[in-house]
Design a protein around this motif. Structure first.
Motif, PDB file in Angstrom:
ATOM      1  N   ASP A 286     -16.810  -3.235   5.099  1.00 17.36           N
ATOM      2  CA  ASP A 286     -16.029  -3.671   3.949  1.00 17.36           C
ATOM      3  C   ASP A 286     -14.909  -2.650   3.728  1.00 17.36           C
ATOM      4  OD1 ASP A 286     -14.983  -4.339   1.481  1.00 17.36           O
ATOM      5  OD2 ASP A 286     -16.934  -4.852   0.611  1.00 17.36           O
ATOM      6  N   LEU A 287     -13.743  -2.939   4.285  1.00 17.29           N
ATOM      7  CA  LEU A 287     -12.633  -1.996   4.191  1.00 17.29           C
ATOM      8  C   LEU A 287     -12.106  -1.875   2.767  1.00 17.29           C
ATOM      9  CD1 LEU A 287     -10.584  -2.607   7.454  1.00 17.29           C
ATOM     10  CD2 LEU A 287     -11.983  -0.630   6.862  1.00 17.29           C
ATOM     11  N   ASP A 288     -12.096  -2.971   2.022  1.00 10.74           N
ATOM     12  CA  ASP A 288     -11.619  -2.888   0.639  1.00 10.74           C
ATOM     13  C   ASP A 288     -12.476  -1.913  -0.168  1.00 10.74           C
ATOM     14  OD1 ASP A 288      -9.512  -4.630   1.019  1.00 10.74           O
ATOM     15  OD2 ASP A 288     -10.663  -6.403   0.399  1.00 10.74           O
ATOM     16  N   LEU A 289     -13.779  -1.966   0.047  1.00  8.08           N
ATOM     17  CA  LEU A 289     -14.674  -1.040  -0.642  1.00  8.08           C
ATOM     18  C   LEU A 289     -14.416   0.390  -0.201  1.00  8.08           C
ATOM     19  CD1 LEU A 289     -17.063  -0.452  -2.499  1.00  8.08           C
ATOM     20  CD2 LEU A 289     -18.600  -0.925  -0.549  1.00  8.08           C
ATOM     21  N   LEU A 290     -14.195   0.595   1.099  1.00  7.96           N
ATOM     22  CA  LEU A 290     -13.925   1.939   1.607  1.00  7.96           C
ATOM     23  C   LEU A 290     -12.661   2.512   0.993  1.00  7.96           C
ATOM     24  CD1 LEU A 290     -14.548   4.276   3.545  1.00  7.96           C
ATOM     25  CD2 LEU A 290     -13.302   3.030   5.328  1.00  7.96           C
ATOM     26  N   TRP A 291     -11.575   1.716   0.960  1.00  3.15           N
ATOM     27  CA  TRP A 291     -10.330   2.227   0.367  1.00  3.15           C
ATOM     28  C   TRP A 291     -10.529   2.544  -1.115  1.00  3.15           C
ATOM     29  CZ3 TRP A 291      -8.653   3.516   4.579  1.00  3.15           C
ATOM     30  CH2 TRP A 291      -8.382   2.661   5.643  1.00  3.15           C
ATOM     31  N   SER A 292     -11.275   1.701  -1.808  1.00  6.43           N
ATOM     32  CA  SER A 292     -11.516   1.931  -3.227  1.00  6.43           C
ATOM     33  C   SER A 292     -12.290   3.228  -3.450  1.00  6.43           C
ATOM     34  CB  SER A 292     -12.281   0.746  -3.817  1.00  6.43           C
ATOM     35  OG  SER A 292     -12.601   0.970  -5.172  1.00  6.43           O
ATOM     36  N   ARG A 293     -13.309   3.455  -2.653  1.00  6.13           N
ATOM     37  CA  ARG A 293     -14.122   4.677  -2.806  1.00  6.13           C
ATOM     38  C   ARG A 293     -13.313   5.926  -2.469  1.00  6.13           C
ATOM     39  NH1 ARG A 293     -19.036   4.983   0.493  1.00  6.13           N
ATOM     40  NH2 ARG A 293     -19.854   6.348  -1.139  1.00  6.13           N
ATOM     41  N   LEU A 294     -12.383   5.803  -1.499  1.00 11.47           N
ATOM     42  CA  LEU A 294     -11.537   6.935  -1.130  1.00 11.47           C
ATOM     43  C   LEU A 294     -10.366   7.124  -2.100  1.00 11.47           C
ATOM     44  CD1 LEU A 294     -11.390   6.409   2.740  1.00 11.47           C
ATOM     45  CD2 LEU A 294     -12.455   8.361   1.578  1.00 11.47           C
ATOM     46  N   GLY A 295     -10.095   6.121  -2.905  1.00 13.84           N
ATOM     47  CA  GLY A 295      -8.970   6.210  -3.830  1.00 13.84           C
ATOM     48  C   GLY A 295      -7.635   5.936  -3.175  1.00 13.84           C
ATOM     49  N   VAL A 296      -7.641   5.111  -2.110  1.00 15.70           N
ATOM     50  CA  VAL A 296      -6.402   4.760  -1.412  1.00 15.70           C
ATOM     51  C   VAL A 296      -5.853   3.473  -2.014  1.00 15.70           C
ATOM     52  CG1 VAL A 296      -5.354   4.173   0.811  1.00 15.70           C
ATOM     53  CG2 VAL A 296      -7.214   5.848   0.708  1.00 15.70           C
ATOM     54  N   PRO A 297      -4.664   3.488  -2.609  1.00 15.98           N
ATOM     55  CA  PRO A 297      -4.116   2.283  -3.246  1.00 15.98           C
ATOM     56  C   PRO A 297      -3.627   1.270  -2.219  1.00 15.98           C
ATOM     57  CG  PRO A 297      -2.504   4.038  -3.307  1.00 15.98           C
ATOM     58  CD  PRO A 297      -3.759   4.648  -2.722  1.00 15.98           C
ATOM     59  N   ASN A 298      -3.228   0.112  -2.689  1.00 17.21           N
ATOM     60  CA  ASN A 298      -2.725  -0.924  -1.787  1.00 17.21           C
ATOM     61  C   ASN A 298      -1.516  -0.439  -0.997  1.00 17.21           C
ATOM     62  OD1 ASN A 298      -4.621  -2.914  -2.458  1.00 17.21           O
ATOM     63  ND2 ASN A 298      -3.447  -3.546  -4.249  1.00 17.21           N
ATOM     64  N   ASP A 299      -0.630   0.283  -1.640  1.00 19.24           N
ATOM     65  CA  ASP A 299       0.564   0.818  -0.985  1.00 19.24           C
ATOM     66  C   ASP A 299       0.671   2.308  -1.309  1.00 19.24           C
ATOM     67  OD1 ASP A 299       2.944   1.428   0.190  1.00 19.24           O
ATOM     68  OD2 ASP A 299       4.169   0.082  -1.031  1.00 19.24           O
ATOM     69  N   PRO A 300       0.065   3.149  -0.484  1.00 25.42           N
ATOM     70  CA  PRO A 300       0.070   4.588  -0.776  1.00 25.42           C
ATOM     71  C   PRO A 300       1.465   5.215  -0.835  1.00 25.42           C
ATOM     72  CG  PRO A 300      -1.608   4.054   0.845  1.00 25.42           C
ATOM     73  CD  PRO A 300      -0.750   2.828   0.689  1.00 25.42           C
ATOM     74  N   LYS A 301       2.453   4.556  -0.268  1.00 23.60           N
ATOM     75  CA  LYS A 301       3.804   5.126  -0.273  1.00 23.60           C
ATOM     76  C   LYS A 301       4.535   4.888  -1.589  1.00 23.60           C
ATOM     77  CE  LYS A 301       6.013   5.023   3.727  1.00 23.60           C
ATOM     78  NZ  LYS A 301       6.614   4.542   4.986  1.00 23.60           N
ATOM     79  N   SER A 302       4.021   3.961  -2.412  1.00 22.41           N
ATOM     80  CA  SER A 302       4.680   3.690  -3.690  1.00 22.41           C
ATOM     81  C   SER A 302       3.739   3.752  -4.881  1.00 22.41           C
ATOM     82  CB  SER A 302       5.354   2.311  -3.650  1.00 22.41           C
ATOM     83  OG  SER A 302       4.385   1.283  -3.499  1.00 22.41           O
ATOM     84  N   GLU A 303       2.433   3.828  -4.629  1.00 22.59           N
ATOM     85  CA  GLU A 303       1.448   3.875  -5.700  1.00 22.59           C
ATOM     86  C   GLU A 303       0.656   5.175  -5.608  1.00 22.59           C
ATOM     87  OE1 GLU A 303      -0.874   0.152  -6.081  1.00 22.59           O
ATOM     88  OE2 GLU A 303       0.403  -0.581  -4.450  1.00 22.59           O
ATOM     89  N   PRO A 304       0.172   5.703  -6.732  1.00 25.25           N
ATOM     90  CA  PRO A 304      -0.584   6.961  -6.701  1.00 25.25           C
ATOM     91  C   PRO A 304      -1.996   6.763  -6.152  1.00 25.25           C
ATOM     92  CG  PRO A 304      -0.533   6.089  -8.929  1.00 25.25           C
ATOM     93  CD  PRO A 304       0.378   5.207  -8.106  1.00 25.25           C
ATOM     94  N   PHE A 305      -2.518   7.802  -5.540  1.00 22.25           N
ATOM     95  CA  PHE A 305      -3.919   7.811  -5.147  1.00 22.25           C
ATOM     96  C   PHE A 305      -4.782   7.929  -6.405  1.00 22.25           C
ATOM     97  CE2 PHE A 305      -1.765   9.325  -1.319  1.00 22.25           C
ATOM     98  CZ  PHE A 305      -2.393   8.600  -0.324  1.00 22.25           C
ATOM     99  N   ASP A 306      -6.004   7.414  -6.319  1.00 26.40           N
ATOM    100  CA  ASP A 306      -6.933   7.475  -7.450  1.00 26.40           C
ATOM    101  C   ASP A 306      -7.715   8.783  -7.383  1.00 26.40           C
ATOM    102  OD1 ASP A 306      -8.793   7.176  -9.428  1.00 26.40           O
ATOM    103  OD2 ASP A 306      -9.653   5.299  -8.650  1.00 26.40           O
ATOM    104  N   ALA A 307      -7.336   9.741  -8.223  1.00 22.90           N
ATOM    105  CA  ALA A 307      -7.973  11.052  -8.207  1.00 22.90           C
ATOM    106  C   ALA A 307      -9.409  11.005  -8.711  1.00 22.90           C
ATOM    107  CB  ALA A 307      -7.160  12.027  -9.052  1.00 22.90           C
TER     108      ALA A 307
END
Length: 322
Positions: A286-307
């Motif tokens: 589940d890649l969506d879950l992995l990105w969420s747990r890592l705090g990687v936004p949909n567009d890391p180049k324009s959106e902040p990471f989730d600290a």
């Protein structure tokens, strides 16, 4: 004859479409720069010393001194990026053949060990310093030098590692923006997921599974190692140990032995267990879950990471110099 690790025209096109747009040795690192003694098999080569290793550069169309210097600077910078990641350059001696082509930028690359370690890369005659500063191809090829040959069936590990490590090594060195690395991973990792009818990693030699499926294996392993070790070590520690104990691409090793060495260095069984889960079974994480747990936004180049994401510290540690 050992299988060649290649990055040819079809891969370069695929990559462009996809992107659209061990403990370190003690003491000071050996200096980089022109080698004091030319140990190159071809005396026409320019010898560069990088942390005790010799890189022998053979450049097509030598003549214009500014272009030659630009290419040598690019070779040395790429080698230093890889040497920093592995705490040493992965080979004591390697020949680099730089082929000239029309146009600009960097074309395909190829790494072989058929009569000595050799990397071939094509560079456009109109390539600029900015083109070479942004290049990923030569770093990708140099990463191949750090992994033993384990057979064509496991090319996904060789190519996946080179795909995964290239971005992280360049980010650690300051040669690539961290947000750009995560943006590429988020955009391209889905290309490595199994499609209908495909088998496990050892059974599906398609471009997507070989490059991005292998890279996804590396990302999953990196995260799992860090979860199991309280973020003390990661995949980088395992890869440094594999290079140190095998000698890299100069050697031939069974994949199980390679993964055992890496796991011993981290005190886990992550690499072996993940391989056994995926080698013959098409798993879809589940890649969506992995990105969420890592705090990687949909567009890391324009959106902040989730600290505040549960694995944000692991995400930060992956691209931070050890």
């Amino acid at each position: 004859m050992r299988a060649s690790r290649t990055l040819g025209v079809i891969v370069g096109v695929g990559w462009a479409l996809a992107n659209l747009a061990a403990a370190a040795p003690s003491g000071p690192a050996a200096p980089s720069g022109p080698a004091a003694v030319n140990h190159c098999p071809d005396r026409n080569a320019v010898a560069l010393a990088v942390q005790g290793s010799t890189l022998c550069a053979l450049i097509d169309d030598p003549g214009e001194s500014n272009r030659n210097k630009m290419l040598l600077d690019w070779i040395e910078r790429s080698a230093r990026i890889v040497a920093d990641y592995y705490a040493r350059f992965p080979a004591p001696l390697v020949t680099l053949r730089i082929h000239a082509a029309q146009g600009g930028g960097v074309g395909g690359g190829r790494t072989t060990n058929e009569s000595g370690l050799q990397i071939q890369v094509t560079v456009g005659r109109d390539a600029t310093p900015a083109d070479l500063a942004a290049d990923w191809v030569l770093v990708h090829e140099m990463v191949h030098l750090a992994l033993p040959e384990s057979g064509r069936r496991h090319n996904w590990l060789a190519e996946g590692l080179a795909t995964y490590v290239e971005g992280i090594a360049r980010a650690q060195f300051g040669n690539r923006d961290i947000a750009d690395v995560w943006a590429e991973y988020r955009r391209s990792m889905p290309l490595g997921l199994p499609r209908a009818g495909e088998g496990g990693m050892d059974q599906t030699p398609s471009w997507g599974r070989t490059y991005w499926g292998g890279a996804l294996y590396c990302l999953q392993a990196d995260v799992s190692i860090r979860e199991q070790t309280a973020n003390r070590v990661g995949l980088q520690t395992a890869l440094r140990a594999i290079l140190r104990e095998t000698g890299g691409y100069r050697a031939e090793r069974d994949i199980e032995e390679v993964l055992r060495i890496g796991d011993a260095a981290t005190g886990t069984r992550v690499l072996q267990d993940l391989y056994r889960e995926t080698k013959a079974t098409p798993l879809t994480p589940d890649l969506d879950l992995l990105w969420s747990r890592l705090g990687v936004p949909n567009d890391p180049k324009s959106e902040p990471f989730d600290a505040h994401a549960p694995l944000s510290a692991i995400r930060i540690a992956i691209t931070r110099k050890p």
